[in-house]
Design a protein around this motif. Structure first.
Motif, mmCIF file in Angstrom:
data_model
loop_
_atom_site.group_PDB
_atom_site.id
_atom_site.type_symbol
_atom_site.label_atom_id
_atom_site.label_comp_id
_atom_site.label_asym_id
_atom_site.label_seq_id
_atom_site.Cartn_x
_atom_site.Cartn_y
_atom_site.Cartn_z
ATOM 1 N N ARG A 223 43.916 46.147 32.292
ATOM 2 C CA ARG A 223 43.592 46.482 33.684
ATOM 3 C C ARG A 223 42.168 46.000 33.971
ATOM 4 N NH1 ARG A 223 41.193 50.880 36.351
ATOM 5 N NH2 ARG A 223 41.993 51.200 38.483
ATOM 6 N N VAL A 224 42.051 45.068 34.909
ATOM 7 C CA VAL A 224 40.767 44.439 35.189
ATOM 8 C C VAL A 224 39.988 45.245 36.224
ATOM 9 C CG1 VAL A 224 39.638 42.357 36.048
ATOM 10 C CG2 VAL A 224 41.699 42.167 34.641
ATOM 11 N N GLU A 225 38.769 45.613 35.876
ATOM 12 C CA GLU A 225 37.850 46.272 36.800
ATOM 13 C C GLU A 225 36.681 45.311 37.027
ATOM 14 O OE1 GLU A 225 36.744 50.128 35.425
ATOM 15 O OE2 GLU A 225 38.803 50.685 34.882
ATOM 16 N N TRP A 226 36.674 44.658 38.175
ATOM 17 C CA TRP A 226 35.712 43.581 38.413
ATOM 18 C C TRP A 226 34.277 44.075 38.441
ATOM 19 C CZ3 TRP A 226 37.278 39.012 37.318
ATOM 20 C CH2 TRP A 226 38.618 38.675 37.490
ATOM 21 N N ALA A 227 34.043 45.260 38.956
ATOM 22 C CA ALA A 227 32.676 45.791 38.972
ATOM 23 C C ALA A 227 32.159 45.977 37.550
ATOM 24 C CB ALA A 227 32.637 47.115 39.735
ATOM 25 N N ARG A 228 33.024 46.442 36.678
ATOM 26 C CA ARG A 228 32.635 46.638 35.277
ATOM 27 C C ARG A 228 32.366 45.296 34.604
ATOM 28 N NH1 ARG A 228 36.779 49.019 30.689
ATOM 29 N NH2 ARG A 228 35.481 48.540 28.871
#
Length: 270
Positions: A223-228
């Protein structure tokens, strides 16, 4: 699909990352977007005597040349024809390594594909024929290595620059100013030598390295979290990452879907 790769001999190891040959059947799509990697490659199409690629804002500007060429460093996307992937052999150069075989600064090839006969004269014009004969014997990578050993020419172009050390430092996030201080060189002299060996400025190259770190991180996550990812890879924030991603790849992060997980630099165009 069949992909064979080998490491170079010790004499070539400072300049060559790997030699490879790729074979595949007919693909369901005709073109692929190639995103920047920071590398240069020698390419020989064994399926037909032509290399085709597209560039421009819409990847709609077509180019073609004979089937052996040198791909310079790119800091923006281009597109390739998947028919070429039926059978293609190549050399992926180590950062700054291609200069030892080109006879010209890497900057002269940047953002372009150049016919090999323009660089190697008759040797470039006959390379494809030599490799086709070797391919029939199952020795294409061995023959390609022999050719590189014969072409290897270490001159004074950028000889005073530790490219591998500079690339490692940039990968670790060191600024160009801090790097030049550590090397005891003026920034102007360092940038000039870097551009000659690698093809683009160190700041531009560092941006491509950071972009590649993003792609590697995306491949690791379910699951990609772009902010992270933006924080982990050294961007100011998510909007900074999105801006850089679009500039370097021509895509927004959400639109990025690689052809295969193990081929993050190839995106299907249709």
């Amino acid at each position: 699909m069949r992909f064979v790769a080998r490491k170079p001999s010790p004499a070539l190891a400072p300049y060559v990352a790997r030699l490879w040959c790729y074979e595949s059947g007919a693909l369901t799509h005709t073109r692929e977007r190639i995103v920047p990697t920071g590398g240069m490659q020698l390419l020989v199409n064994l399926h037909e005597d032509e290399l085709r690629w597209w560039d421009g804002a819409g990847l709609d500007r077509a180019h073609r040349m004979h089937g052996a060429g040198m791909q310079g460093i790119y800091d923006r996307p281009f597109a390739i024809d998947t028919i070429e992937q039926r059978a293609i052999a190549g050399v992926s150069f180590a950062p700054g390594g291609a200069w030892a075989f080109c006879g010209v600064p890497a900057s002269a090839l940047a953002r372009d594909h150049v016919p090999l006969d323009a660089l190697w004269a008759r040797d470039g014009a006959t390379l494809r024929e030599r490799l086709l004969e070797a391919y029939a014997r199952g020795e294409v990578l061995r023959e390609l290595e022999r050719v590189l050993l014969a072409r290897l020419s270490i001159d004074r172009l950028g000889r005073d620059l530790d490219v591998h050390g500079a690339v490692r430092a940039l990968h670790d996030g060191m600024t160009v100013r801090a790097l030049t201080d550590a090397l005891g060189s003026s920034e102007k002299r360092f940038v000039r030598a870097f551009v000659a060996r690698v093809g683009v400025t160190p700041k531009r190259y560092a941006r491509v390295l950071r972009f590649q770190r993003v792609l590697a991180r995306v491949a690791e996550l379910e699951r990609v979290e772009w902010a992270r990812i933006a924080a982990e890879c050294g961007y100011y924030d998510q909007s900074h990452l999105v801006h850089e991603f679009r500039e370097l790849s021509g895509l927004t992060p959400s639109a990025y879907v690689p052809r295969l997980p193990e081929e993050p630099n190839h995106v299907v165009l249709g």
